[in-house]
Enzyme design. Structure first.
Site, PDB file in Angstrom:
ATOM      1  CB  THR A   1      -2.119   7.192  -2.950  1.00 20.64           C
ATOM      2  OG1 THR A   1      -1.475   5.906  -3.088  1.00 20.64           O
ATOM      3  CG2 THR A   1      -1.228   8.267  -3.542  1.00 20.64           C
TER       4      THR A   1
ATOM      5  CG  ASP B   1       2.613  -2.788   9.235  1.00 22.97           C
ATOM      6  OD1 ASP B   1       2.784  -3.958   8.821  1.00 22.97           O
ATOM      7  OD2 ASP B   1       2.765  -1.792   8.512  1.00 22.97           O
TER       8      ASP B   1
ATOM      9  CG  ASP C   1       6.292  -3.234   9.978  1.00 22.30           C
ATOM     10  OD1 ASP C   1       7.020  -3.687   9.067  1.00 22.30           O
ATOM     11  OD2 ASP C   1       5.965  -2.038  10.053  1.00 22.30           O
TER      12      ASP C   1
ATOM     13  NE  ARG D   1      -2.552   0.357   3.583  1.00 20.47           N
ATOM     14  CZ  ARG D   1      -3.325   0.737   4.589  1.00 20.47           C
ATOM     15  NH1 ARG D   1      -4.621   0.757   4.440  1.00 20.47           N
ATOM     16  NH2 ARG D   1      -2.805   1.092   5.730  1.00 20.47           N
TER      17      ARG D   1
HETATM   18  C1  PRP Z   1      -1.065  -4.423   4.538  1.00 22.40           C
HETATM   19  C2  PRP Z   1      -1.895  -5.687   4.662  1.00 22.40           C
HETATM   20  C3  PRP Z   1      -2.710  -5.664   3.401  1.00 22.40           C
HETATM   21  C4  PRP Z   1      -2.959  -4.193   3.197  1.00 22.40           C
HETATM   22  C5  PRP Z   1      -4.355  -3.899   3.656  1.00 22.40           C
HETATM   23  O1  PRP Z   1       0.003  -4.629   3.702  1.00 22.40           O
HETATM   24  O2  PRP Z   1      -1.132  -6.851   4.803  1.00 22.40           O
HETATM   25  O3  PRP Z   1      -2.057  -6.223   2.277  1.00 22.40           O
HETATM   26  O4  PRP Z   1      -2.001  -3.491   4.009  1.00 22.40           O
HETATM   27  O5  PRP Z   1      -4.670  -2.582   3.378  1.00 22.40           O
HETATM   28  P1  PRP Z   1      -5.780  -2.158   2.320  1.00 22.40           P
HETATM   29  O6  PRP Z   1      -6.967  -3.027   2.575  1.00 22.40           O
HETATM   30  O7  PRP Z   1      -6.032  -0.725   2.669  1.00 22.40           O
HETATM   31  O8  PRP Z   1      -5.214  -2.333   0.946  1.00 22.40           O
HETATM   32  P2  PRP Z   1       1.100  -3.492   3.385  1.00 22.40           P
HETATM   33  O9  PRP Z   1       0.653  -2.660   2.242  1.00 22.40           O
HETATM   34  O10 PRP Z   1       1.430  -2.770   4.658  1.00 22.40           O
HETATM   35  O11 PRP Z   1       2.327  -4.317   2.831  1.00 22.40           O
HETATM   36  P3  PRP Z   1       3.306  -5.334   3.574  1.00 22.40           P
HETATM   37  O12 PRP Z   1       2.506  -6.584   3.880  1.00 22.40           O
HETATM   38  O13 PRP Z   1       4.358  -5.580   2.551  1.00 22.40           O
HETATM   39  O14 PRP Z   1       3.813  -4.687   4.829  1.00 22.40           O
HETATM   40  N1  URA Z   2      -2.423  -2.975   7.122  1.00 23.82           N
HETATM   41  C1  URA Z   2      -2.054  -3.430   8.341  1.00 23.82           C
HETATM   42  O1  URA Z   2      -1.099  -4.212   8.457  1.00 23.82           O
HETATM   43  N2  URA Z   2      -2.766  -3.022   9.398  1.00 23.82           N
HETATM   44  C2  URA Z   2      -3.811  -2.183   9.291  1.00 23.82           C
HETATM   45  O2  URA Z   2      -4.422  -1.845  10.330  1.00 23.82           O
HETATM   46  C3  URA Z   2      -4.172  -1.715   8.024  1.00 23.82           C
HETATM   47  C4  URA Z   2      -3.464  -2.140   6.942  1.00 23.82           C
END
Ligand code: PRP
Ligand code: URA
Length: 207
Positions: free
Chosen positions: A106, A198, A201, A102
């Site tokens: 944006t 997160d 993380d 994400r």
């Molecule tokens: C997080 C999560 C989803 C997304 C959800 O991933 O694991 O994929 O955000 O958010 P949304 O419904 O608003 O799209 P992130 O983009 O943080 O990536 P990562 O798993 O690589 O940390």
């Molecule tokens: N992605 C995450 O990992 N946590 C949230 O709360 C939203 C998006």
């Protein structure tokens, strides 16, 4: 269709998962266990076929899973955490991968990887991501899977926001959503409240 999977074990483990004091190792174990418990419900529709087997006492007509092996598609990174738990229930499941993150400003998903088997139309596909926040990542991943030929798709997450459920339903009304919890709302940065922070993380210890 939204299914919030209610079970005391799921409620209990999800509370441990949400707790900010839960360390990385336990967090991963809990994600495995929750994904496995949820898979029991999310695979209820899988088709069966009849097969003749010999028990130690006699011959019987039994049942086994029919057709192609199901396909698990984790959304990288955090979706990876759900794969092992489900594979311990369905060892023959195939695993595809979709890389999406994400954009912090944006909140739009940015795709960086896509690898799935070629025979998608024959498989029951389970898209995995612990978090359904705005729904952008899940909707984007499912759009890519449909373009590649997938016909039967289900989405599994651990925590969903009402905004994400509404957006995913609007984008893909044919895709059932399974979650362990439906939380209250998103904050101004797109994080789920009360949520668990997160997920990527916390799974991979990157913060
Ligand atoms: C997080 C999560 C989803 C997304 C959800 O991933 O694991 O994929 O955000 O958010 P949304 O419904 O608003 O799209 P992130 O983009 O943080 O990536 P990562 O798993 O690589 O940390
Ligand atoms: N992605 C995450 O990992 N946590 C949230 O709360 C939203 C998006």
């Amino acid at each position: 269709m939204l299914t919030v999977i209610e079970h005391p074990l799921i409620r209990h483990k999800l509370s441990l998962l949400r707790d900010r004091g839960t360390p990385t190792k336990l967090f991963k174990e809990l994600v495995d266990e929750l994904a496995m418990l949820m898979a029991f419900e999310a695979t209820r529709h899988l088709p069966l076929e009849s097969v003749t087997i010999q028990t130690p006492l006699e011959t019987m007509q039994a049942q086994r899973l029919a057709g192609h092996e199901p396909l698990l598609v984790p959304i990288l990174r955090a979706g990876l955490g759900m794969v092992d738990g489900i594979r311990s229930l369905i060892p023959s499941a195939r695993v595809g991968h979709i890389g999406l993150y994400r954009d912090h400003d944006t909140l739009q998903p940015v795709e960086y990887y896509f690898k799935v088997p070629g025979d998608l139309a024959q498989r029951d596909v389970f898209v995995l991501d612990p978090m359904l926040a705005t729904g952008g990542s899940a909707a984007g991943a499912i759009t890519q899977l449909k373009r590649a030929g997938a016909l039967r798709i289900r989405f599994m997450c651990l925590v969903a926001a009402p905004e994400g459920v509404a957006n995913l339903h609007a984008a893909h009304p044919d895709v059932p959503i399974y979650t362990a919890a439906l939380d209250r709302e998103l904050n101004e940065k797109g994080y789920i409240l009360p949520g668990l922070g997160d997920a990527g993380d916390r799974l991979f210890g990157t913060k």
